[in-house]
Design an enzyme around this catalytic site. Structure first.
Site, mmCIF file in Angstrom:
data_model
loop_
_atom_site.group_PDB
_atom_site.id
_atom_site.type_symbol
_atom_site.label_atom_id
_atom_site.label_comp_id
_atom_site.label_asym_id
_atom_site.label_seq_id
_atom_site.Cartn_x
_atom_site.Cartn_y
_atom_site.Cartn_z
ATOM 1 C CG ASP A 161 -3.362 -19.085 35.494
ATOM 2 O OD1 ASP A 161 -2.693 -20.784 35.710
ATOM 3 O OD2 ASP A 161 -2.223 -19.287 35.743
ATOM 4 C CG HIS A 173 -6.757 -15.694 35.732
ATOM 5 N ND1 HIS A 173 -6.580 -14.957 34.430
ATOM 6 C CD2 HIS A 173 -5.826 -15.605 36.333
ATOM 7 C CE1 HIS A 173 -5.624 -15.181 34.489
ATOM 8 N NE2 HIS A 173 -4.499 -15.154 35.653
HETATM 9 NI NI NI Z 1 -1.479 -15.347 39.152
#
Ligand code: NI
Length: 248
Positions: free
Chosen positions: A54, A196
């Protein structure tokens, strides 16, 4: 036939390639544990896992991750933020070209349950339009920032909603050793791992996890491929956290 069903059927060829590439790692498949996938391709019995990233892309870290995934022949799913796509358009096209799945994470990382209809469409549709122009496809899965959502989010999504089942909270400490051990201790067949791609430590975590889980016989697939493997069609507005094997 829904657009997603068409996409999954088109993906059967990629799955057949996966099966061929995976044979040395899959004693079960060699013992006849394989089965027919959509489109008739034979795929190994698993286990399967989807890596998802993400908040990117980021020019300092995402290319390092893409290089590492390419070296390992692994495909992942990237839920991108619109404002981070700006200036990184070639990176998005590289992801698409190398077989990764791209998904929506809103234009400005907004909590979708806090938005009215106009705000929702501004955050989600603007990103969808941007991505369609860049990579030439129209269907994208949606991951709400922070996993925050409500019934209105589901009704407005016009996309399957993909959450996660394994979360090492990589944003909290950037500690690769701890993150790797959390993931290795918790990952099972059909899990969706959240990381991430904006932190160097998370890139290291991802590549170490790929090596360790491949050594345990896991196959890394995109979320879309995981649906195809399970013979499931993703439905707009439905929430998915993992896609377990039929035996679970
Ligand atoms: Ni996010």
């Amino acid at each position: 036939m829904s657009n997603w069903k068409k996409r999954l059927r088109a993906g059967a060829l990629a799955l057949a390639a996966l099966a061929l590439a995976a044979v040395p790692y899959c004693p079960q498949a060699q013992e006849g544990g394989e089965r027919q996938a959509l489109g008739g391709a034979k795929i190994p019995a698993g286990p399967y896992v989807a890596l998802t990233f993400d908040d990117g892309p980021k020019s300092a870290t995402t290319p390092v991750l893409l290089d590492g995934l390419a070296q390992r022949g692994v495909h992942a799913t990237f839920f991108v933020i619109g404002e981070n796509v700006e200036g990184n358009e070639l990176l998005l096209q590289r992801m698409e070209g190398e077989g990764h799945q791209i998904g929506l994470h809103t234009y400005h990382h907004k909590m979708l349950d806090q938005l009215n209809a106009a705000g929702f469409y501004e955050e989600v549709d603007s990103l969808r339009t941007t991505l369609t122009a860049l990579v030439g496809r129209e269907e994208f899965m949606l991951r709400p920032p922070y996993g925050m959502m409500n019934a209105a989010t589901q009704a407005r999504a016009a996309a399957p909603i993909v959450l996660w089942s394994v979360d090492p909270e990589d944003w909290s400490d950037r500690d690769t050793a701890r993150q790797v051990s959390v993931i290795l201790d918790n990952t099972q067949d059909g899990d969706i791992i959240l990381l991430h791609d904006i932190y160097p430590a998370s890139v290291d975590t991802a590549l170490q996890v790929v090596d360790a889980l491949m050594a345990r016989g896991f196959h890394f697939v995109t979320v879309e491929q995981l649906f195809a493997i399970r013979g499931k069609t993703p439905e707009n507005g439905e929430v998915y956290r993992r896609l377990p094997p039929p035996s679970e």
